[in-house]
Design a protein around this motif. Structure first.
Motif, mmCIF file in Angstrom:
data_model
loop_
_atom_site.group_PDB
_atom_site.id
_atom_site.type_symbol
_atom_site.label_atom_id
_atom_site.label_comp_id
_atom_site.label_asym_id
_atom_site.label_seq_id
_atom_site.Cartn_x
_atom_site.Cartn_y
_atom_site.Cartn_z
ATOM 1 N N LEU A 255 0.639 -1.341 -0.253
ATOM 2 C CA LEU A 255 0.002 0.531 0.019
ATOM 3 C C LEU A 255 0.722 1.089 0.214
ATOM 4 N N SER A 256 1.895 1.586 0.607
ATOM 5 C CA SER A 256 2.530 2.587 0.689
ATOM 6 C C SER A 256 3.952 2.531 -0.224
ATOM 7 N N GLY A 257 4.080 1.205 -0.514
ATOM 8 C CA GLY A 257 4.463 1.320 -2.556
ATOM 9 C C GLY A 257 3.747 2.233 -3.478
ATOM 10 N N GLY A 258 2.708 1.374 -3.172
ATOM 11 C CA GLY A 258 1.241 1.878 -4.178
ATOM 12 C C GLY A 258 1.337 3.893 -4.126
ATOM 13 N N SER A 259 1.281 3.443 -3.034
ATOM 14 C CA SER A 259 1.223 4.824 -3.187
ATOM 15 C C SER A 259 1.834 6.059 -3.672
ATOM 16 N N PHE A 260 3.106 5.587 -3.180
ATOM 17 C CA PHE A 260 4.134 6.093 -3.726
ATOM 18 C C PHE A 260 4.541 6.565 -5.392
ATOM 19 N N ALA A 261 3.541 5.281 -6.073
ATOM 20 C CA ALA A 261 3.632 5.122 -7.533
ATOM 21 C C ALA A 261 2.217 6.354 -7.785
ATOM 22 N N ARG A 262 1.734 5.821 -7.213
ATOM 23 C CA ARG A 262 0.221 6.820 -7.642
ATOM 24 C C ARG A 262 0.817 8.359 -7.644
ATOM 25 N N LEU A 263 1.285 8.983 -6.269
ATOM 26 C CA LEU A 263 1.350 10.028 -6.694
ATOM 27 C C LEU A 263 3.102 10.521 -7.122
ATOM 28 N N MET A 264 3.809 10.014 -8.025
ATOM 29 C CA MET A 264 4.802 10.096 -8.787
ATOM 30 C C MET A 264 3.750 10.066 -10.061
ATOM 31 N N SER A 418 -0.355 -3.014 -3.776
ATOM 32 C CA SER A 418 -0.288 -1.876 -4.966
ATOM 33 C C SER A 418 -1.090 -1.005 -5.270
ATOM 34 N N GLN A 419 -2.050 -2.897 -6.307
ATOM 35 C CA GLN A 419 -2.852 -2.487 -7.359
ATOM 36 C C GLN A 419 -3.900 -2.256 -6.952
ATOM 37 N N TRP A 420 -4.434 -1.743 -5.327
ATOM 38 C CA TRP A 420 -5.662 -1.217 -4.934
ATOM 39 C C TRP A 420 -5.314 -0.082 -5.000
ATOM 40 N N VAL A 421 -4.396 0.572 -5.252
ATOM 41 C CA VAL A 421 -3.683 1.844 -4.786
ATOM 42 C C VAL A 421 -3.904 2.871 -5.923
ATOM 43 N N CYS A 422 -2.775 2.339 -6.883
ATOM 44 C CA CYS A 422 -2.274 2.291 -8.166
ATOM 45 C C CYS A 422 -1.941 1.056 -9.516
ATOM 46 N N ARG A 423 -2.610 1.200 -10.439
ATOM 47 C CA ARG A 423 -3.186 -0.366 -11.552
ATOM 48 C C ARG A 423 -1.977 -0.025 -12.119
ATOM 49 N N GLU A 424 -1.725 0.875 -12.349
ATOM 50 C CA GLU A 424 -0.347 1.290 -13.638
ATOM 51 C C GLU A 424 0.833 0.837 -13.077
ATOM 52 N N LEU A 426 5.165 1.344 -12.196
ATOM 53 C CA LEU A 426 5.338 3.018 -12.483
ATOM 54 C C LEU A 426 6.450 3.689 -13.023
ATOM 55 N N TYR A 427 7.140 2.664 -14.022
ATOM 56 C CA TYR A 427 8.038 2.919 -14.993
ATOM 57 C C TYR A 427 7.348 2.762 -15.978
ATOM 58 N N HIS A 428 6.043 1.993 -16.719
ATOM 59 C CA HIS A 428 5.859 2.240 -17.721
ATOM 60 C C HIS A 428 5.221 3.430 -18.083
ATOM 61 N N GLY A 429 4.102 4.067 -16.461
ATOM 62 C CA GLY A 429 3.610 4.769 -16.710
ATOM 63 C C GLY A 429 4.458 6.142 -17.376
ATOM 64 N N LEU A 430 5.610 6.312 -16.321
ATOM 65 C CA LEU A 430 6.137 7.183 -16.776
ATOM 66 C C LEU A 430 7.080 7.446 -18.246
ATOM 67 N N SER A 431 7.110 6.373 -19.032
ATOM 68 C CA SER A 431 7.308 6.075 -19.707
ATOM 69 C C SER A 431 6.724 6.444 -21.593
ATOM 70 N N ARG A 432 5.637 7.030 -20.929
ATOM 71 C CA ARG A 432 5.085 7.703 -21.745
ATOM 72 C C ARG A 432 5.096 8.758 -22.424
ATOM 73 N N GLY A 433 5.475 9.395 -21.375
ATOM 74 C CA GLY A 433 6.204 10.562 -21.328
ATOM 75 C C GLY A 433 7.527 10.779 -22.676
ATOM 76 N N PHE A 434 8.356 9.822 -22.679
ATOM 77 C CA PHE A 434 8.973 9.684 -23.510
ATOM 78 C C PHE A 434 9.286 8.956 -24.907
#
Length: 443
Positions: A255-264, A418-424, A426-434
């Protein structure tokens, strides 16, 4: 009747056959040059990864001495450094911002085009210099993500020198070799390639990854010696304790790791008012993030840099303040969303150690080292959503192979939580910006 002649008799080595063999497998053939490119690239990756690690460690040591001698001065210098680093990054090498792993994921879509942008030597070299500068400023960054982008750039360079096309499997192999050389964790590099860098499993990818990891790892070890990142801990836990600790570490860490990914992801790719303001005023936002990092660092004295020393202390059982995990979480998030170059691997392991340190209070009768490591596994798996990598990287960096089954259980629970908080991821979500987009048509 079967032909009983020897193979030499059946296949005469005529001049034309010999020339054909040279064309397909000789020194000038594409196959031969490709193998030379991979071999040379893997050797170079091992060398540059070690040099980068030494430089980053030196920078971290220098800043620690600076912060101890001039306790309050980072309140001024760290925000100013954040502003300067983000301005330089946006002006000179905007593709060098952030971790480096999203860039390699995006580059795998079209590797040959990416050698001129996402994984170019210029981008990678600038990223290395700016990452070291970020460490010198006290930012909560790691060198592992930038090492992945640097490794892909090195492999792209060797392929350009040998005039052979750079294929997606080779990009994946180079990124895995970068992780393996950075942590001295060959198995973790292999699993990271499969879980994170490769969108789909391919047998040929595994062979290239293994070759690159072995070569880069051997080169790194020959220079730096065989070492264990956090030291030989050898932690274990009784089954009765594991049945209690594992589910809690998995859920809390996930949950805490998913929260970090969600916020980022929200601050990087979202459409909230804060996100829109940060994108409209990136330099000011970076300065505010620097103020947060500096304030936490000055008040706590522990959240600067990678957090390696604090994490190792907690693993070996040294008492640490309970607020370390939350404070390091905020410092790492503020650094990551500011827009300066730097990775989150090592800081995430430090936050995970802080999570494990909190769990020590809940399970005082359980082995301290085991509880802290399980907290690290849970949090790291929650952030990157790569449970196999989380387990193997902690197993290899602490030599705690007796904790493998509890770590696997913790990682899989954390991945689900983690998926309860952030489905996507992290790295794949950020890769969309590149994303590189379609290749422009010639006029």
């Amino acid at each position: 009747m079967p032909d009983r002649r020897s193979p030499f008799a059946r296949h005469r080595w005529t001049p034309s056959r010999y020339r054909a063999l040279l064309r397909t497998r000789g020194p000038r053939s594409v196959r031969f040059r490709t193998r030379v490119s991979v071999l040379a690239g893997a050797i170079a990756i091992g060398l540059v990864a070690i040099l980068f690690a030494e430089a980053a460690d030196w920078a971290g040591g220098w800043f620690n001495n600076y912060a101890k001698r001039w306790h309050w001065l980072p309140l001024l210098t760290t925000p100013l450094a954040f502003v300067a680093l983000v301005w330089v990054t946006r002006s000179i090498a905007p593709l060098a911002r952030g971790s480096g792993i999203p860039q390699v994921i995006a580059a795998s879509e079209d590797p040959n085009r990416a050698t001129g942008s996402l994984i170019s030597v210029r981008t990678a070299a600038t990223k290395i210099v700016l990452t070291i500068a970020a460490v010198l400023s006290g930012a909560s960054v790691g060198r592992e993500g930038p090492t992945v982008q640097l490794a892909a750039a090195v492999m792209g360079l060797t392929h350009r020198i040998m005039r052979v096309p750079l294929r997606t499997p080779v990009v994946i192999a180079s990124g895995a070799a970068g992780v393996a050389a950075a942590f001295n964790t060959p198995l973790a590099g292999l699993l990271f390639a499969i879980e994170e860098l490769a969108s789909a499993y391919e047998q040929r990818v595994t062979l290239l990854v293994l070759s690159a990891i072995v070569i880069a790892g051997m080169v790194a070890q020959s220079v730096q010696g065989d070492y264990v990142y956090f030291g030989v801990i050898g932690a274990s836990i009784p089954l009765s304790s594991a049945l209690l600790v594992v589910p809690v570490a998995g859920v809390v860490g996930g949950l805490s790791g998913g929260s970090f990914a969600r916020l980022m992801l929200m601050l990087a790719t979202g459409s909230t008012a804060v996100t829109r303001w940060s994108k409209a005023h990136p330099i000011v936002f970076a300065g505010l993030c620097g103020v947060v990092v500096a304030g936490l660092g000055v008040v706590t004295g522990l959240t600067w840099g990678t957090g390696y020393s604090a994490a190792r202390a907690m693993i070996v059982g040294v008492d640490a303040p309970l607020w370390f995990g939350p404070a390091k979480f905020v410092a790492t998030l503020a650094t990551a969303v500011a827009g300066l170059p730097g990775g989150i691997f090592a800081p995430s392991l430090a936050v995970g150690a802080g999570v494990g340190n909190l769990l020590r209070e809940v399970f005082p009768a359980s082995p301290t080292s085991a509880v802290v490591i399980l907290g690290m596994v849970g949090y790291f798996a929650g952030v990157v959503r790569a449970p196999l990598t989380a387990v193997i990287i902690l197993s290899e960096t602490t030599a705690s192979r007796g904790l493998m089954l509890p770590m696997f259980a913790t990682a899989f629970i954390a991945d689900a939580a983690s998926q309860w908080v952030c489905r996507e991821k992290l790295y794949h979500g950020l890769s969309r910006g590149f994303a590189m987009g379609p290749e422009p048509k010639p006029q």
